[in-house]
Design an enzyme around this catalytic site. Structure first.
Site, short mmCIF file in Angstrom:
data_model
loop_
_atom_site.label_atom_id
_atom_site.label_comp_id
_atom_site.label_asym_id
_atom_site.label_seq_id
_atom_site.Cartn_x
_atom_site.Cartn_y
_atom_site.Cartn_z
N GLN A 60 0.84 -1.20 0.00
CA GLN A 60 0.00 0.00 0.00
C GLN A 60 0.87 1.25 0.00
O GLN A 60 1.56 1.52 0.97
CB GLN A 60 -0.90 -0.02 1.24
CG GLN A 60 -1.87 1.14 1.32
CD GLN A 60 -2.63 1.10 2.64
OE1 GLN A 60 -2.41 0.25 3.48
NE2 GLN A 60 -3.52 2.05 2.83
N GLY A 61 0.85 1.99 -1.11
CA GLY A 61 1.70 3.18 -1.23
C GLY A 61 0.93 4.46 -0.93
O GLY A 61 0.65 5.24 -1.84
N SER A 64 1.45 6.31 2.55
CA SER A 64 2.26 7.18 3.42
C SER A 64 3.50 7.68 2.71
O SER A 64 4.10 6.98 1.90
CB SER A 64 2.70 6.41 4.66
OG SER A 64 1.60 6.18 5.50
N SER A 78 4.55 -1.88 4.05
CA SER A 78 4.80 -3.25 4.52
C SER A 78 4.59 -4.24 3.38
O SER A 78 3.73 -4.04 2.53
CB SER A 78 3.92 -3.59 5.72
OG SER A 78 2.58 -3.35 5.44
N GLU A 82 -9.88 -0.88 6.10
CA GLU A 82 -8.64 -1.26 6.76
C GLU A 82 -8.88 -2.00 8.08
O GLU A 82 -8.18 -2.94 8.40
CB GLU A 82 -7.77 -0.01 6.99
CG GLU A 82 -6.42 -0.36 7.60
CD GLU A 82 -5.34 0.65 7.25
OE1 GLU A 82 -5.64 1.64 6.58
OE2 GLU A 82 -4.20 0.43 7.69
N GLU A 115 -3.73 9.34 18.23
CA GLU A 115 -4.10 10.76 18.23
C GLU A 115 -5.06 11.08 17.07
O GLU A 115 -6.03 11.81 17.24
CB GLU A 115 -2.84 11.63 18.13
CG GLU A 115 -1.98 11.65 19.39
CD GLU A 115 -1.25 10.34 19.67
OE1 GLU A 115 -1.08 9.52 18.73
OE2 GLU A 115 -0.85 10.11 20.82
#
Lengths: 380, 337
Positions: A124-125, A127, A159, A243, A363
């Site tokens: 998964q690209g 971030s 990952s 997700e 957060e």
């Protein structure tokens, strides 16, 4: 209210249990990541051959068309059997369902079957170094060149990239769009090409689960745009919404198993009469049970009302918090023994620090709860 | 699998909510609390509606519904912070229904179910909610036994919570009383679930009052709810409240449908709800700032009731330790079986 399984759910569970009784992932390889990956991929192949790889996928795509509750049962039973997650969780839970919503017929036909069979796996690209939790800040550029796109940029925390054939890539295709999230497009990137470089990131556990991904002139054909140029934000939200669904139950069962192990350790050391230990273990028991129950409440809300209640936003936060407290208590109960290099607790203690960062930091989850569930004003 | 109320249960919840909103406003709560007398008009109305007997068997004059319906009413009672002797009455009824003899049930349940008399239940050596003025008082001994004691042996005690009357046994009366010989624990565990439900309602109301306040109240030119220190506190309040809710609804369901899990469910609920009630109401005061610390603001009624409720029938620590014993016992049993 009825917290028992209905006949169809019980039958599903019993069939699955019977299957687990006659199929095993084999012993878990330790201290060898490649072997570990192969072990999980082989396990997924077994699952796929038995028709258990994409249980929640519709039957037309090779799944079982399982209900939400049945999917939850699947992950619960997987955990209860002590089996690992299939290798390509990202393909099964994120890429596949996203393609089912947004993909073209040709994309679905080409890409979905090899997810189930674990022949081709996904990363998964999303971030980037300067865009951790802020997807609209993506800087990776894709520039049109004939009927292809040329991609330049850098991704991080990717990952499984070292094993992946495909990447769900979000890139900026219109730097002049008036709002930052309007200029994004969602692509399927072929990882096996010259412009793609994977560099493993060593983590605090010593493993390299995650990678940096360098894209320098990588090419994507027009056919591999998902959901239309400029729609990347919307398509990516589908991925993000998928997700955490389902997986909560697997993680919950893992917690249960870890807690039971810890209770046994405490009992073996005669510590159950220690009021501090008894209270802390009881607290964790409450948390683990509440997590399970809250996840089930969330499923009922989705099944009855078509959307998750506030429970959905809370479970990932609860899970990461509880897991971190559990492994910390293990260090108190086992003492230094928990911290020797080949103790599974030592690994868990380090790995758990990632729980409150991966898949949405605590957060960010609190922000989401505050703004979208509680209706508080936007953060300053 | 359906982890939600049935249509009938939702009706009960909505009706109870609306009734209490119109009959037990916070002005009424204040009036009753400051005068130190329960809201008699409200109690009469609740009696007419059959609330005291909601979970009492029909043969004893109750409505014959379950712990889940009882929990629904108690949650709304907590949400309103209503000043009535309902809690003590339903706790006494649960103990007598499950722990009493046929004779004791026949003697006491009809009066409790109709609300003709009120009841109370609590530790023989501690504070007993709704004990002053009760027609029957169930005293719990440290060894798990229970006795019906003479209400005349109760003396009123002032606590920090003026929304509920408290009493304790006079020193000379603790030895007497007629023993309950049935499954006392099954009644007390249902009572713990009822108290947990009240704490869920208290937490929910404290959260809502806080949200309303932090959306309006401005500091530095912006609503305070936009500051992460405040909004994250509110998110944490929701987490506590929903955790308590999940545990309490499960426990109430188990009490009706899966008695083997009653003990664990009750402790799960009471541990989670006691923690939620204290944390959420404390946070509510903090988020209200100086206003929240004043007598004029209503938020303190909820804080005070939560503090007392959190101690009733065992607090968070007691129930966590009990859960550890239950789980460890089960694992030891599984290992030897």
């Amino acid at each position: 209210m009825d917290l028992t399984f209905n006949d169809a759910e019980t039958a599903f569970r019993d069939e699955l249990r019977a299957w687990f009784d006659s199929h095993e992932p084999g012993p878990e390889p330790r201290h060898d990541e490649d072997a570990h990956w192969r072990w999980r991929r082989d396990w997924q192949r077994q699952l796929g051959a038995g028709g258990w790889a994409g249980v929640h996928w519709p039957q037309e795509y090779g799944g079982r068309g399982a209900t939400l509750t049945q999917s939850a049962i699947f992950f619960e039973e997987l955990g209860r059997a002590g089996a690992p997650l299939p290798a390509d969780v990202l393909g099964l839970l994120l890429a596949g369902p996203t393609l089912m919503v947004w993909g073209t017929d040709a994309q679905k036909e080409r890409l979905l079957p090899t997810i189930l069979s674990a022949e081709e796996t996904w990363c998964q690209g999303f971030s980037e170094p300067d865009a951790g939790s802020d997807l609209a800040a993506v800087k990776t550029r894709a520039v049109k060149d004939g009927d292809e796109w040329v991609v330049t940029g850098q991704k991080v925390w990717t990952s499984g990239a070292q094993y992946a054939k495909w990447c769900m890539l979000v890139a900026r295709t219109d730097p002049d769009a008036p709002k930052k999230h309007q200029g994004l497009t969602y692509f399927v990137l072929d990882m096996e090409q010259e412009g793609v470089q994977v560099r493993p990131l060593r983590q605090i556990t010593g493993e390299s689960e995650f990678n940096e991904l360098f894209l320098e002139g990588a090419r994507i054909s027009d056919d591999n745009v998902v959901g239309g140029v400029g729609n990347g934000w919307k398509v990516a939200l589908t991925t993000l919404m998928n997700e955490r669904a389902g997986l909560a139950f697997f993680l919950q069962v893992r917690l249960r198993q870890q807690l039971d192990k810890l209770i046994d350790e405490a009992a073996a050391r005669g510590l159950l009469d220690d009021p501090v230990v008894a209270e802390k273990l009881g607290d964790l028991h409450v948390r683990v049970e509440v997590l399970r129950l809250t996840a089930y409440r969330g499923l009922t809300a989705i099944e009855k009302y078509g959307q998750p209640g506030p429970e959905g936003s809370l479970t990932k936060w609860m899970w990461s918090d509880t897991n971190q407290q559990l492994v910390q208590l293990a260090a108190d109960i086992l003492g230094a023994d928990a911290l020797v290099a080949d103790s599974p607790w030592a690994y868990e203690l380090l790995r758990a620090r990632g729980n409150s960062i991966e898949g949405g930091t605590t957060e960010i989850l609190k922000n989401i709860v505050a703004e979208r569930v509680l209706g508080l004003p936007r953060m300053r | 699998m359906n982890f939600d109320f049935t249509a009938d249960q939702q009706d009960i919840k909505r009706t109870a909510h609306d009734l209490l909103a119109s009959r037990s406003s916070l002005d009424r709560v204040r009036e009753a609390a400051e005068s130190g007398t329960p809201d008699a008009a409200l109690w009469n109305e609740l009696r007419d509606l059959g609330w005291p007997g909601i979970a009492v068997a029909e043969e004893h004059g109750g409505q014959g519904l379950g712990t889940l319906e009882l929990a629904i009413l108690l949650e709304e009672l907590g949400y309103a912070c209503a000043v009535t002797p309902l809690l003590g009455t339903v706790l006494a009824a649960a103990a007598i229904e499950h722990g009493g003899s046929d004779d004791q049930r026949a003697r006491w349940l009809p009066g409790l179910a109709s609300g003709e008399i009120t009841g109370a239940l609590g530790p023989a050596d501690g504070l007993i909610p709704d004990a002053p003025g009760a027609g029957v008082v169930v005293a719990l001994d440290a060894d798990g036994g229970a006795r019906l004691v003479d209400p005349a042996s109760v003396e009123a005690v002032k606590t920090i919570d003026p929304t509920r009357a408290y009493g304790r046994m006079r020193a000379d009366g603790t030895g007497a009383g007629e023993a309950l010989t049935g499954d006392v624990a099954a009644g007390v565990d249902r009572g713990a679930i009822a108290v947990s439900a009240e704490l869920v309602g208290i937490s929910q109301r404290a959260l809502e009052m806080t949200l309303e306040y932090v959306k309006e109240r401005k500091q530095f030119g912006t609503p305070v709810g936009a500051f992460q220190a405040v909004s994250h506190r509110c998110a944490q309040m929701l987490l506590y409240t929903e955790s308590a809710r999940s545990a309490t609804y499960f426990a109430a369901w188990a009490a009706d449908a899966d008695a083997d899990r009653l003990a664990e469910g009750a402790s799960l609920a009471k541990a989670a709800a006691s923690e939620a009630g204290r944390e959420v109401t404390a946070s509510a005061i903090q988020a209200h700032g100086g206003i929240g610390f004043t007598w004029e603001a209503d938020v303190h009624w909820f804080y005070k009731r939560a503090q007392l409720d959190a101690t009733l029938l065992g607090g968070t620590g007691t129930h966590r330790a009990r859960l550890t014993r239950l789980v460890a016992g089960r694992r030891a049993g599984a290992a030897t079986a």
